[in-house]
Design a protein around this motif. Structure first.
Motif, PDB file in Angstrom:
ATOM      1  N   PHE A 122       0.875  -1.182   0.000  1.00  0.00           N
ATOM      2  CA  PHE A 122       0.000   0.000   0.000  1.00  0.00           C
ATOM      3  C   PHE A 122       0.909   1.228   0.000  1.00  0.00           C
ATOM      4  O   PHE A 122       1.585   1.513   0.992  1.00  0.00           O
ATOM      5  N   CYS A 123       0.925   1.963  -1.125  1.00  0.00           N
ATOM      6  CA  CYS A 123       1.938   3.017  -1.294  1.00  0.00           C
ATOM      7  C   CYS A 123       1.328   4.407  -1.183  1.00  0.00           C
ATOM      8  O   CYS A 123       0.906   4.993  -2.193  1.00  0.00           O
ATOM      9  N   LEU A 124       1.312   4.943   0.023  1.00  0.00           N
ATOM     10  CA  LEU A 124       0.735   6.268   0.256  1.00  0.00           C
ATOM     11  C   LEU A 124       1.815   7.251   0.736  1.00  0.00           C
ATOM     12  O   LEU A 124       2.020   8.312   0.145  1.00  0.00           O
ATOM     13  N   THR A 125       2.542   6.875   1.800  1.00  0.00           N
ATOM     14  CA  THR A 125       3.486   7.802   2.443  1.00  0.00           C
ATOM     15  C   THR A 125       4.660   8.174   1.533  1.00  0.00           C
ATOM     16  O   THR A 125       5.149   7.348   0.770  1.00  0.00           O
ATOM     17  N   SER A 131       1.690  12.302   7.773  1.00  0.00           N
ATOM     18  CA  SER A 131       0.340  12.553   8.316  1.00  0.00           C
ATOM     19  C   SER A 131      -0.502  13.343   7.310  1.00  0.00           C
ATOM     20  O   SER A 131      -1.699  13.120   7.183  1.00  0.00           O
ATOM     21  N   ASP A 132       0.137  14.251   6.601  1.00  0.00           N
ATOM     22  CA  ASP A 132      -0.560  15.066   5.597  1.00  0.00           C
ATOM     23  C   ASP A 132      -0.471  14.352   4.244  1.00  0.00           C
ATOM     24  O   ASP A 132       0.179  14.823   3.306  1.00  0.00           O
ATOM     25  N   ALA A 133      -1.164  13.212   4.159  1.00  0.00           N
ATOM     26  CA  ALA A 133      -1.034  12.359   2.966  1.00  0.00           C
ATOM     27  C   ALA A 133      -1.506  13.073   1.701  1.00  0.00           C
ATOM     28  O   ALA A 133      -0.995  12.815   0.608  1.00  0.00           O
ATOM     29  N   GLY A 176      -4.954  19.563  -6.019  1.00  0.00           N
ATOM     30  CA  GLY A 176      -4.524  19.205  -4.661  1.00  0.00           C
ATOM     31  C   GLY A 176      -4.916  17.771  -4.330  1.00  0.00           C
ATOM     32  O   GLY A 176      -4.807  16.881  -5.171  1.00  0.00           O
ATOM     33  N   SER A 177      -5.438  17.551  -3.107  1.00  0.00           N
ATOM     34  CA  SER A 177      -5.749  16.167  -2.696  1.00  0.00           C
ATOM     35  C   SER A 177      -6.900  15.566  -3.524  1.00  0.00           C
ATOM     36  O   SER A 177      -7.041  14.350  -3.605  1.00  0.00           O
ATOM     37  N   ARG A 178      -7.695  16.442  -4.179  1.00  0.00           N
ATOM     38  CA  ARG A 178      -8.777  15.920  -5.046  1.00  0.00           C
ATOM     39  C   ARG A 178      -8.262  15.466  -6.409  1.00  0.00           C
ATOM     40  O   ARG A 178      -9.002  14.935  -7.216  1.00  0.00           O
ATOM     41  N   GLY A 179      -6.967  15.681  -6.618  1.00  0.00           N
ATOM     42  CA  GLY A 179      -6.375  15.253  -7.898  1.00  0.00           C
ATOM     43  C   GLY A 179      -5.664  13.913  -7.778  1.00  0.00           C
ATOM     44  O   GLY A 179      -5.022  13.459  -8.727  1.00  0.00           O
ATOM     45  N   ILE A 180      -5.802  13.258  -6.598  1.00  0.00           N
ATOM     46  CA  ILE A 180      -5.088  11.981  -6.396  1.00  0.00           C
ATOM     47  C   ILE A 180      -5.942  10.813  -6.917  1.00  0.00           C
ATOM     48  O   ILE A 180      -7.145  10.751  -6.655  1.00  0.00           O
ATOM     49  N   SER A 181      -5.320   9.929  -7.661  1.00  0.00           N
ATOM     50  CA  SER A 181      -5.996   8.693  -8.088  1.00  0.00           C
ATOM     51  C   SER A 181      -5.187   7.504  -7.585  1.00  0.00           C
ATOM     52  O   SER A 181      -4.041   7.660  -7.151  1.00  0.00           O
ATOM     53  N   VAL A 218       2.042   2.266 -16.856  1.00  0.00           N
ATOM     54  CA  VAL A 218       1.053   1.179 -16.725  1.00  0.00           C
ATOM     55  C   VAL A 218      -0.169   1.539 -17.582  1.00  0.00           C
ATOM     56  O   VAL A 218      -0.412   2.723 -17.860  1.00  0.00           O
ATOM     57  N   PRO A 219      -0.966   0.547 -17.982  1.00  0.00           N
ATOM     58  CA  PRO A 219      -2.167   0.862 -18.766  1.00  0.00           C
ATOM     59  C   PRO A 219      -3.164   1.664 -17.919  1.00  0.00           C
ATOM     60  O   PRO A 219      -3.227   1.468 -16.700  1.00  0.00           O
ATOM     61  N   ILE A 220      -3.937   2.504 -18.561  1.00  0.00           N
ATOM     62  CA  ILE A 220      -4.928   3.322 -17.842  1.00  0.00           C
ATOM     63  C   ILE A 220      -5.964   2.432 -17.129  1.00  0.00           C
ATOM     64  O   ILE A 220      -6.550   2.819 -16.124  1.00  0.00           O
ATOM     65  N   GLU A 221      -6.123   1.193 -17.662  1.00  0.00           N
ATOM     66  CA  GLU A 221      -7.069   0.255 -16.992  1.00  0.00           C
ATOM     67  C   GLU A 221      -6.609  -0.112 -15.582  1.00  0.00           C
ATOM     68  O   GLU A 221      -7.355  -0.735 -14.839  1.00  0.00           O
ATOM     69  N   ASN A 222      -5.384   0.257 -15.222  1.00  0.00           N
ATOM     70  CA  ASN A 222      -4.913  -0.054 -13.864  1.00  0.00           C
ATOM     71  C   ASN A 222      -5.378   0.978 -12.843  1.00  0.00           C
ATOM     72  O   ASN A 222      -5.079   0.857 -11.660  1.00  0.00           O
ATOM     73  N   ARG A 223      -6.119   2.007 -13.310  1.00  0.00           N
ATOM     74  CA  ARG A 223      -6.644   2.964 -12.324  1.00  0.00           C
ATOM     75  C   ARG A 223      -7.779   2.274 -11.555  1.00  0.00           C
ATOM     76  O   ARG A 223      -8.697   1.722 -12.144  1.00  0.00           O
ATOM     77  N   ILE A 224      -7.689   2.324 -10.217  1.00  0.00           N
ATOM     78  CA  ILE A 224      -8.712   1.682  -9.372  1.00  0.00           C
ATOM     79  C   ILE A 224      -9.685   2.766  -8.917  1.00  0.00           C
ATOM     80  O   ILE A 224      -9.268   3.761  -8.314  1.00  0.00           O
ATOM     81  N   GLY A 225     -10.951   2.550  -9.206  1.00  0.00           N
ATOM     82  CA  GLY A 225     -11.962   3.544  -8.801  1.00  0.00           C
ATOM     83  C   GLY A 225     -11.907   4.758  -9.723  1.00  0.00           C
ATOM     84  O   GLY A 225     -11.188   4.779 -10.721  1.00  0.00           O
ATOM     85  N   GLU A 226     -12.666   5.770  -9.318  1.00  0.00           N
ATOM     86  CA  GLU A 226     -12.762   6.963 -10.177  1.00  0.00           C
ATOM     87  C   GLU A 226     -11.501   7.817 -10.108  1.00  0.00           C
ATOM     88  O   GLU A 226     -10.815   7.843  -9.086  1.00  0.00           O
ATOM     89  N   LYS A 227     -11.297   8.540 -11.200  1.00  0.00           N
ATOM     90  CA  LYS A 227     -10.221   9.528 -11.248  1.00  0.00           C
ATOM     91  C   LYS A 227     -10.426  10.543 -10.115  1.00  0.00           C
ATOM     92  O   LYS A 227     -11.565  10.992  -9.899  1.00  0.00           O
ATOM     93  N   GLY A 228      -9.384  10.880  -9.385  1.00  0.00           N
ATOM     94  CA  GLY A 228      -9.495  11.893  -8.328  1.00  0.00           C
ATOM     95  C   GLY A 228     -10.005  11.362  -6.989  1.00  0.00           C
ATOM     96  O   GLY A 228     -10.137  12.110  -6.026  1.00  0.00           O
ATOM     97  N   LYS A 229     -10.291  10.042  -6.931  1.00  0.00           N
ATOM     98  CA  LYS A 229     -10.828   9.482  -5.666  1.00  0.00           C
ATOM     99  C   LYS A 229      -9.756   8.721  -4.878  1.00  0.00           C
ATOM    100  O   LYS A 229     -10.065   7.998  -3.933  1.00  0.00           O
ATOM    101  N   GLY A 230      -8.503   8.892  -5.274  1.00  0.00           N
ATOM    102  CA  GLY A 230      -7.436   8.104  -4.655  1.00  0.00           C
ATOM    103  C   GLY A 230      -7.286   8.298  -3.154  1.00  0.00           C
ATOM    104  O   GLY A 230      -7.101   7.338  -2.409  1.00  0.00           O
ATOM    105  N   LEU A 231      -7.398   9.563  -2.710  1.00  0.00           N
ATOM    106  CA  LEU A 231      -7.219   9.794  -1.267  1.00  0.00           C
ATOM    107  C   LEU A 231      -8.385   9.186  -0.494  1.00  0.00           C
ATOM    108  O   LEU A 231      -8.199   8.565   0.559  1.00  0.00           O
ATOM    109  N   SER A 232      -9.581   9.333  -1.056  1.00  0.00           N
ATOM    110  CA  SER A 232     -10.745   8.782  -0.365  1.00  0.00           C
ATOM    111  C   SER A 232     -10.670   7.248  -0.321  1.00  0.00           C
ATOM    112  O   SER A 232     -11.026   6.620   0.678  1.00  0.00           O
ATOM    113  N   ILE A 233     -10.135   6.633  -1.399  1.00  0.00           N
ATOM    114  CA  ILE A 233      -9.951   5.167  -1.399  1.00  0.00           C
ATOM    115  C   ILE A 233      -8.954   4.778  -0.300  1.00  0.00           C
ATOM    116  O   ILE A 233      -9.172   3.841   0.468  1.00  0.00           O
TER     117      ILE A 233
END
Ligand SMILES: Cc1cc2nc3c(=O)[nH]c(=O)nc-3n(C[C@H](O)[C@H](O)[C@H](O)COP(=O)(O)OP(=O)(O)OC[C@H]3O[C@@H](n4cnc5c(N)ncnc54)[C@H](O)[C@@H]3O)c2cc1C
Length: 376
Positions: A122-125, A131-133, A176-181, A218-233
């Motif tokens: 799980f690659c976030l940090t 803390s401010d992911a 900003g954080s809404r641009g994370i996928s 990586v192929p675009i099909e590797n995006r999990i969930g909606e574009k921009g929802k990465g932080l919420s995921i």
């Protein structure tokens, strides 16, 4: 209100306990001392379907409850905390893909995680985003049907052994954080580099490394969930992940508590077992109260998740309380053992080293307090 585990959850608890006490306890010393990746433990967990306890049967998991998952991690941690961390992180990746992915993505990756064929990371940090992911800097630039990922992640558990990396990266940095996928990057993708594991004070069998993404495509099909929802995921994953960390802390605390109680009955000073001195007995009583309270809070959070209720605050309460209670309990176990508590001959000093990280990862306990206070 029923405080007992269901028959199914109790059976899973007994199965893991038997395996962990019989096999993992013996190996835990070497795993810690030599910083060994506990391959055999993971193989045995996979054989019993315990790496996918909470994942759907349709995708190779056991389809069990969050409660069963919680007691599974607790029992593993009671024997070998490193093995429980590895299990909780790989499960968190599997769960995120199962929850957010499309059918094709679920069929492709979740069974591999559920069966232990691949381990998840799980690659976030990042160096500048702990803390401010939301302030992470890794970029994901869409180029036709592909995505180019560039950046660095830090403290990534399992990285050196992973086949499936769930990576949070900024697809739209201006948002900003809404641009994370969130994207899956598979091992052996060119440009993916993993550093040697960090030297840590504990959890030595759980390898944690810096990971570099240097023009990883990586192929675009590797995006999990909606574009921009990465932080919420990522944050939703942590809601369940924190129940896992609370459970790990409980397992370590239970082992320390059991060791302290037995030692207090065996060790004699001034002509009687030390447990008969009120000073020692009261310390053990305090440890027992904290252990029980931590277990009740952890089970409440697991139960709420199983009922489909919102459990963000309750997961944070369980995580912060259980890890801090476990910190006190492991310290109390060292004190109860006197000089022997400080010796490497017994596992109590390891419990106190291993517990420290639970106060930090998946959000430090200050961040849990932020979540709890925002919920008021
Ligand atoms: C063993 C281990 C395994 C890990 N595994 C993973 C992994 O698999 N994947 C991953 O993405 N990350 C992982 N991490 C990283 C972990 O999640 C971060 O270390 C954690 O979120 C804290 O970030 P930081 O270390 O940058 O500390 P910082 O964010 O720099 O915090 C430093 C201190 O400031 C405090 N602080 C910061 N902000 C606030 C605030 N707003 N209010 C009050 N206090 C605040 C913190 O509580 C802390 O005490 C792991 C860490 C460890 C130690």
């Amino acid at each position: 209100m029923d405080f007992r585990l269901s028959e199914e959850d109790a059976l899973i608890q007994e199965t893991v306990r038997d395996l962990a006490q019989e096999k993992f306890v013996k190996r835990a010393v070497e795993v810690d001392e030599k910083s060994l990746w506990p391959e055999q433990n993971l193989k045995e967990l996979a054989e019993l379907g315990l790496l996918g306890t909470i994942l759907d049967e349709k995708y190779g998991g056991a389809g069990a409850s969050t409660m069963a998952y919680s007691v599974t991690l607790e029992e593993i941690a009671r024997a070998c905390a490193s093995t429980s961390v590895i299990t909780s992180v790989t499960t968190m990746v599997g769960l995120a893909i199962q929850r957010e992915g499309n059918e094709e993505q679920k069929e492709k990756w979740v069974p591999k995680i559920a069966t232990g064929e691949e381990i998840g990371a799980f690659c976030l940090t990042e160096p500048g985003a702990g803390s401010d992911a939301g302030s992470l800097k890794t970029t994901a630039t869409v180029e036709g049907d592909s995505v180019r990922i560039n950046g660095q992640k830090l403290w990534i558990t399992n990285a050196a052994h992973s086949g499936i990396f769930l990576v949070m990266a900024k697809e739209n940095p201006e948002l900003g954080s809404r641009g994370i996928s969130a994207f899956v990057v598979e091992k052996d993708t060119p440009g993916l580099k993993i550093n040697a594991p960090e030297k840590k004070m504990g959890l030595n069998g759980s390898h944690t490394s810096a990971v570099y993404f240097d023009d990883v495509v990586v192929p675009i099909e590797n995006r999990i969930g909606e574009k921009g929802k990465g932080l919420s995921i990522a944050l939703k994953s942590l809601d369940t992940g924190r129940i896992g960390i609370a459970s790990q802390a409980l397992g370590i605390a239970q082992a320390a508590f059991d060791a302290a109680v037995s030692y207090s009955k065996e060790r004699e000073q001034f002509g009687k077992p030390i447990g008969e001195f009120q000073g020692v007995g009261f310390r053990l009583a305090d440890m027992r109260m904290k252990l029980d309270a931590a277990r009740l809070l952890t089970r409440r959070a697991a139960w709420m998740k199983d009922q489909g209720m919102r459990h963000t605050v309750e997961s944070s309460i369980a995580k912060a309380f259980s890890t801090e209670a476990a910190f006190d309990i492991t310290a109390g176990a060292i004190r109860t053992h006197g000089g022997m508590g400080f010796s490497k001959e017994l596992p109590v000093e390891r419990y106190h080293r291993d517990i420290q990280a639970t106060l930090i990862y998946e959000g430090t306990n200050d961040i849990q307090r932020l979540v709890i206070s925002r919920g008021l």
